[in-house]
Enzyme design. Structure first.
Site, PDB file in Angstrom:
ATOM      1  N   CYS A 252       0.833  -1.201   0.000  1.00  0.00           N
ATOM      2  CA  CYS A 252       0.000   0.000   0.000  1.00  0.00           C
ATOM      3  C   CYS A 252       0.872   1.257   0.000  1.00  0.00           C
ATOM      4  O   CYS A 252       1.552   1.525  -0.974  1.00  0.00           O
ATOM      5  CB  CYS A 252      -0.993  -0.023   1.160  1.00  0.00           C
ATOM      6  SG  CYS A 252      -2.338   1.182   0.954  1.00  0.00           S
TER       7      CYS A 252
ATOM      8  N   HIS B 118      -3.749  -5.031  -0.170  1.00  0.00           N
ATOM      9  CA  HIS B 118      -3.356  -5.496   1.164  1.00  0.00           C
ATOM     10  C   HIS B 118      -3.465  -7.022   1.233  1.00  0.00           C
ATOM     11  O   HIS B 118      -4.549  -7.553   1.488  1.00  0.00           O
ATOM     12  CB  HIS B 118      -4.268  -4.887   2.223  1.00  0.00           C
ATOM     13  CG  HIS B 118      -4.058  -3.439   2.465  1.00  0.00           C
ATOM     14  ND1 HIS B 118      -3.109  -2.955   3.328  1.00  0.00           N
ATOM     15  CD2 HIS B 118      -4.671  -2.352   1.930  1.00  0.00           C
ATOM     16  CE1 HIS B 118      -3.146  -1.632   3.341  1.00  0.00           C
ATOM     17  NE2 HIS B 118      -4.082  -1.242   2.496  1.00  0.00           N
TER      18      HIS B 118
ATOM     19  N   GLU C 127      -2.462  -8.862   3.600  1.00  0.00           N
ATOM     20  CA  GLU C 127      -2.757  -9.210   4.999  1.00  0.00           C
ATOM     21  C   GLU C 127      -4.231  -9.046   5.340  1.00  0.00           C
ATOM     22  O   GLU C 127      -4.685  -9.519   6.385  1.00  0.00           O
ATOM     23  CB  GLU C 127      -1.888  -8.369   5.945  1.00  0.00           C
ATOM     24  CG  GLU C 127      -2.311  -6.941   6.153  1.00  0.00           C
ATOM     25  CD  GLU C 127      -1.965  -6.003   5.007  1.00  0.00           C
ATOM     26  OE1 GLU C 127      -2.258  -4.796   5.139  1.00  0.00           O
ATOM     27  OE2 GLU C 127      -1.417  -6.453   3.981  1.00  0.00           O
TER      28      GLU C 127
END
Length: 218
Positions: free
Chosen positions: A79, A190, A192
Site C-alpha cells: 500500500c 493489502h 494481509e
C-alpha cells in the site's frame, strides 16, 4: 527472519498478525540495526506520503532501505509502502525513496477522460481481481489468475518503465497492483487483509529466493 519496517504508519499490526497466523518469525522495529539478522523486509503502511517520508528520514530508515535495495535483498512494499519506493508522490509534493523510477498520482487525474468515471468512487476500496501482465510475478504461481485482493487507495503508481508492472486491477483505469523489479516487490493491495489467498501470497514472499537473474522467485 522477516523484518517489518515500523515508521509510525498505519496497518503494521495487521501484517504482524498475518505472519503470526502463518507461524513465520519476524521482528518489528524502528531501528535499522535491529534488522541485521533478517533476510527479507516487509515495508507496509497506510497514511500520508509526506508524513511517512519525514518519519523515514528522522529514524534513518529511509537511507537504510535504499542500501538494502542496492544490496539485492528482498523487499516487499505494501500500500503506502508500495508507493513511496518510487521517486515522487503528488501527495504532499513529496520526494520519495527512489528505489524504482516513477511517480505517484491521484486517481482522479487518471480518470478524467474515463467516460463513466462517475461510477467509480475514490478511494478505490474493496476487493478487486488482479490479472498478471508482462510475464506476471512468480510468487503468484500458486494462485489462480484473476484472484481478488483487498484495495484501499486514492493514489496510483505510475512507473517510468511499464514492464515492471506485473499485475493490474481494472477500476475504470488499469491500476498497477503488483510491481516487481528484481529483488523489489510492491503490492498496491493489502495481502494481509485478503483472506487465505493473501496469506498464501505473504508466505510465498517469506519463502522466496533470489534467482540467477536477481529476481524474487518461489
Amino acid at each position: 527472519m522477516i523484518g517489518i519496517v515500523d515508521y509510525n504508519a498505519g496497518n503494521i499490526t495487521s501484517v504482524e498478525r498475518a505472519l503470526e497466523n502463518l507461524e513465520i518469525k519476524y521482528i518489528r522495529s524502528k531501528n535499522p540495526a535491529d534488522f541485521s539478522e533478517c533476510d527479507k523486509l516487509i515495508f507496509p503502511g497506510v497514511g500520508d506520503a509526506a508524513y511517512a517520508m519525514k518519519q523515514l528520514e528522522e529514524t534513518g530508515l529511509g537511507k537504510f532501505l535504499q542500501e538494502w535495495a542496492k544490496e539485492n535483498k528482498p523487499l516487499l512494499g505494501i500500500c503506502l509502502g508500495s508507493q513511496i519506493i518510487f521517486d515522487y508522490s503528488e501527495e504532499g509534493d513529496t520526494k520519495c525513496l527512489g528505489l524504482i523510477p516513477g511517480k505517484i498520482v491521484h486517481m482522479e487525474k487518471l480518470m478524467a477522460n474515463v467516460p463513466d468515471s462517475k461510477n467509480y468512487k475514490i478511494p478505490h476500496m474493496g476487493y478487486n481481481n488482479v490479472t498478471m501482465v508482462n510475464g506476471g510475478c512468480k510468487l503468484f504461481n500458486t494462485l489462480d489468475d484473476d484472484t481478488d485482493f483487498y484495495f484501499v487507495h486514492s493514489y496510483v503508481i505510475q512507473p517510468d518503465d511499464s514492464n515492471v508492472i506485473r499485475g493490474i486491477a481494472d477500476y475504470g483505469i488499469k491500476v498497477p497492483a503488483c510491481i516487481q523489479k528484481g529483488n523489489i516487490l510492491a503490492f498496491q493491495f493489502h495481502p494481509e487483509k485478503s483472506g487465505k489467498r493473501g496469506l498464501e501470497l505473504l508466505r510465498n514472499f517469506c519463502e522466496a529466493t533470489i534467482n540467477e537473474k536477481g529476481d524474487l522467485t518461489c
